[in-house]
Design an enzyme around this catalytic site. Structure first.
Site, short mmCIF file in Angstrom:
data_model
loop_
_atom_site.label_atom_id
_atom_site.label_comp_id
_atom_site.label_asym_id
_atom_site.label_seq_id
_atom_site.Cartn_x
_atom_site.Cartn_y
_atom_site.Cartn_z
N CYS A 115 -16.15 -2.68 13.51
CA CYS A 115 -17.45 -3.14 14.08
C CYS A 115 -18.52 -2.88 13.08
CB CYS A 115 -17.61 -2.76 15.29
SG CYS A 115 -16.40 -2.80 16.58
N GLU A 124 -0.46 -0.24 -14.30
CA GLU A 124 -1.12 -1.38 -14.39
C GLU A 124 -2.85 -0.67 -14.39
OE1 GLU A 124 -2.28 -4.15 -11.29
OE2 GLU A 124 -1.67 -2.73 -9.59
N LYS A 169 1.28 0.47 -9.66
CA LYS A 169 0.09 1.17 -9.74
C LYS A 169 -0.21 1.85 -11.01
CE LYS A 169 -2.08 -0.61 -7.06
NZ LYS A 169 -1.10 -1.89 -6.64
N TRP A 209 -16.40 -6.41 17.13
CA TRP A 209 -15.28 -7.05 16.83
C TRP A 209 -14.17 -6.28 17.74
CZ3 TRP A 209 -10.26 -7.27 16.03
CH2 TRP A 209 -9.56 -8.54 15.50
N ARG A 265 -18.32 -7.60 9.62
CA ARG A 265 -17.55 -6.68 10.23
C ARG A 265 -17.08 -7.04 11.22
NH1 ARG A 265 -17.47 -1.50 9.13
NH2 ARG A 265 -17.97 -0.73 6.92
N LYS A 310 -7.68 -10.34 -11.34
CA LYS A 310 -7.60 -9.81 -9.90
C LYS A 310 -6.74 -11.13 -9.01
CE LYS A 310 -8.04 -8.01 -6.12
NZ LYS A 310 -6.98 -6.60 -5.58
N HIS A 326 23.51 5.34 -11.84
CA HIS A 326 24.17 4.43 -12.21
C HIS A 326 23.32 3.69 -13.74
CE1 HIS A 326 26.57 3.71 -9.00
NE2 HIS A 326 25.82 3.85 -8.28
N ASN A 370 -17.66 2.68 16.29
CA ASN A 370 -16.77 1.69 15.55
C ASN A 370 -15.57 2.48 15.13
OD1 ASN A 370 -15.89 0.03 13.51
ND2 ASN A 370 -16.71 0.91 11.51
N GLY A 371 -14.22 1.83 15.37
CA GLY A 371 -13.20 2.47 15.35
C GLY A 371 -12.27 2.40 16.73
N GLU A 393 6.05 0.09 -5.80
CA GLU A 393 4.57 -0.10 -5.74
C GLU A 393 3.84 1.02 -6.62
OE1 GLU A 393 2.31 -2.04 -5.45
OE2 GLU A 393 0.53 -1.03 -4.66
C1 AGP Z 1 -1.28 -5.43 -7.87
O1 AGP Z 1 -2.26 -4.21 -7.98
C2 AGP Z 1 -1.89 -6.37 -8.83
N1 AGP Z 1 -3.12 -6.62 -8.79
C3 AGP Z 1 -0.98 -7.76 -8.88
O2 AGP Z 1 0.22 -7.28 -8.97
C4 AGP Z 1 -0.96 -8.48 -7.43
O3 AGP Z 1 -0.67 -7.65 -6.22
C5 AGP Z 1 -0.26 -9.78 -7.76
O4 AGP Z 1 -0.88 -10.59 -8.63
C6 AGP Z 1 -0.40 -10.74 -6.54
O5 AGP Z 1 -1.55 -10.96 -6.07
P1 AGP Z 1 -2.00 -11.88 -4.68
O6 AGP Z 1 -1.69 -10.90 -3.58
O7 AGP Z 1 -3.46 -12.17 -4.66
O8 AGP Z 1 -1.03 -13.01 -4.48
#
Ligand code: AGP
Length: 606
Positions: free
Chosen positions: A2, A486, A483, A74, A27, A601, A502, A98-99, A479
């Site tokens: 909210c 990248e 992180k 919301w 929101r 992105k 292995h 909010n929360g 993951e």
């Molecule tokens: C994750 O930190 C990266 N930016 C990249 O692996 C991303 O998750 C991937 O390109 C998928 O993007 P999407 O979730 O918009 O499909």
């Protein structure tokens, strides 16, 4: 999620409160309201639906007070009706919130047992009665609020105004953001700087546990222990359009810190907190009839799907086929017509994921997608869309979208398990309760980043970093490695801890940090054995656990202790240290955290 606002003005505030609320409509907007103090009296106007309904109400029944609070809702607890709309009030105090108040059932029972008459289904109304009870015992507003805050569990932000106090507003923050604005003889508060942009660009942000007493002459902030604190005052760059970094150096940092709030908001879209059960809105697919699932996604979204594989198979007893979309789209997997195909994507535009989805459409699959952009291509072509409500994610490295994807997938797995009769209502309530606690645990982790800052100095020297995990936390290790690589450009690799012997154990020596995801779940003893194998070969272990360092049974380079949580929710909780390790290492190395080299992105090309 909210939006809340407040103005301690030198002229009538109702119109400006609505103007600020319009900037918070992203929101949520299923109802809205404002309350003011005029000549010591409290008054309010509320309306269901969009903000223009509130504007019409104010036009016909104006409020002229120079002090007021406002809220765009919301709904989490209680239907989106005018009765449940904020502000809530008694004759002595009004509040906007909010929360989520996690312990609302216990507080509700306590107040009812004391003869309090409740007129709404909301958790917020309980807050206003708790403060009223303190005021009736003779406490002043600041003490009344301080005592009340100690009773509340959850992630929230609140603001109060009081009868007979024409120059007082009190606000508090625990997990949901709150900005304070400084004007010329006026003071403001809002859920973010964008709401305050029309009034001021001079703001400060409350930290978790802070509560603030505002008068027209200034601000007094205290921490959760009641000690006076100062928060840096800064110039905000917020404007009507720009998404603001808030008081963070990077969008990624802001988005990491938004997770308690946006995960709570996402969960609220799929959980009936009053009944402790999952309620999937707009789900046209009969989950009871699902007997196979295929999942496809890319990068971080793929790792969310990998966690979900464990949940679907363990809880709903449904076999899952999963692959990265760039492989899935070409494998020509034989699929049973009518089975469920699930696609996960923050942007909803990733080319490989879209192509994989179209292959599944050609194989007569029922298509469901989990996206953060509701109007995206993947969403538009799905039979069912389960949105993550993370808000805009600007940083290229996905953080809040990942944990929101996990939140949605967890709810979907519970709903499917229930529909298939694999869990009963008691088990469902147990799992829902575990999910409800996640925002609070996330807030606790985010309160202390110092350890990540010091660890980053060591990691920045590494050429290779290994991440290990088991079971539903094996994807969390993957993951974490993604992180780090990248945004810091350090080579990192995630591995199932059981695979160490292995091959990867050949890499281990004193130059190789090994980050181990080690919640005290059923796999813990096996993970500890892996930790000891690494330490015995000189590996530099970063032990991340809800257990103490001694639980590792050997010397480790760094131990990061997390809150103890239900095994079901550990992927959401342990994702945060993965993000913070990468973020602080990248910041220390001076890379472009929000826009790392070679990345985009949204990968809308093959
Ligand atoms: C994750 O930190 C990266 N930016 C990249 O692996 C991303 O998750 C991937 O390109 C998928 O993007 P999407 O979730 O918009 O499909």
């Amino acid at each position: 999620m909210c939006g809340i606002v407040g103005i301690l003005g030198t002229e009538p505030v109702a119109g400006r409160l609505v103007e600020a609320l319009k900037r918070l409509e992203y929101r949520g907007y299923d109802s809205a309201g404002v309350a003011t103090v005029e000549n010591g009296s409290l008054d309010r106007r509320r309306a269901e639906g969009k903000l223009h309904n509130l504007e019409e109400r104010l036009a016909s029944e104006p409020l002229t007070g120079r002090l007021g609070i406002g809220h765009t809702r919301w709904a989490t607890h209680g239907a989106p009706t005018e009765t449940n709309a904020h502000p809530h009030m008694t004759d002595r105090v009004s509040v906007v919130h909010n929360g989520i108040i996690e312990n609302f059932k216990e507080l509700r029972a306590e107040l009812l047992a004391q003869g309090v008459t409740l007129s709404t289904d909301t958790d917020t109304e309980l807050i206003v009665h708790l403060v009223t009870r303190e005021l009736e015992q003779g406490h002043d507003p600041a003490v009344a609020v301080q005592h009340t805050l100690r009773r509340l569990e959850g992630a929230f932000a609140v603001a109060f105004i009081f009868r007979n106090y024409d120059d007082l507003m009190i606000a508090a923050r625990e997990g949901s953001p709150l900005a304070i604005g400084f004007g010329d003889g006026e003071m403001y508060l809002g859920s973010d700087a964008i709401a305050l942009a029309p009034f001021t660009d001079t703001i400060c942000y409350l930290e978790d546990g802070d509560w603030a007493v505002l008068t027209r002459n200034g601000l007094a902030i205290r921490d959760r222990n009641g000690q006076p604190v100062e928060r840096p005052v800064q110039k905000s760059v917020a404007s009507a359009l720009l998404v603001d970094k808030g008081n963070h150096r990077h969008f990624m940092a802001k988005e990491i810190h938004e997770q308690p709030e946006v995960v709570a908001h996402t969960l609220a879209n799929y959980i009936d907190f009053a009944e402790s059960r999952v309620l999937l809105p707009d789900m046209p697919i009969d989950l009871a009839s699902v007997d196979r699932i295929s999942i496809s996604a890319c990068g971080t979204a793929y790792y969310a799907g990998l966690v979900a594989k464990y949940w679907f198979e363990r809880l709903a007893r449904v076999p899952v086929e999963i692959d990265v979309a760039s492989e899935f789209r070409y494998r020509e997997i034989p699929l049973q017509p009518g089975s469920l195909a699930l696609f996960i994507s923050q942007s909803g535009e990733t080319a490989d994921t879209l192509a994989a989805m179209r292959y599944c459409q050609s194989q007569d699959q029922r298509i469901a997608s989990i996206v953060n952009v509701r109007e995206s291509s993947i969403a538009r072509e799905s039979d069912a869309v389960l949105p993550t409500l993370a808000g805009p994610e600007i940083g290229v490295a996905s953080t809040k979208a990942f944990t929101c994807q996990l939140a949605v997938l967890a709810c979907l797995a519970v709903a499917m398990a229930r529909a298939r009769g694999k869990i009963d209502g008691q088990k469902e309530a147990e799992l829902v309760s575990a999910l409800t606690e996640v925002p609070r645990h996330m807030s606790a982790i985010l309160r202390d980043e110092a350890i990540y800052d010091s660890l980053s100095h060591t990691l920045s020297k590494a050429k290779d970093v290994l991440y290990l995990g088991r079971g539903i936390n094996y994807p969390v290790a993957l993951e974490g490695a993604l992180k780090l690589k990248e945004i810091s450009y350090i080579h990192a690799e995630g591995y199932a801890a059981g695979e160490l012997k292995h091959g990867p154990i050949a890499l281990i020596d004193e130059t190789v940090p090994v980050v181990v995801v080690a919640p005290q779940d059923e796999m813990f003893e096996k993970v500890v054995s892996n930790v000891q194998e690494v330490a015995a070969r000189g590996g530099q272990v970063v032990f991340i656990s809800d257990g103490s360092q001694s639980a590792a049974g050997c010397d480790v380079m760094t131990a990061i202790q997390l809150p103890q949580t239900h095994p079901f929710t550990t992927p959401l909780i342990y994702a945060l240290p993965m993000q913070l390790i990468a973020y602080h290492t990248a910041v220390f190395m001076g890379t472009d955290v929000d826009q790392p080299r070679n990345l985009a992105k949204s990968v809308t090309v093959e």
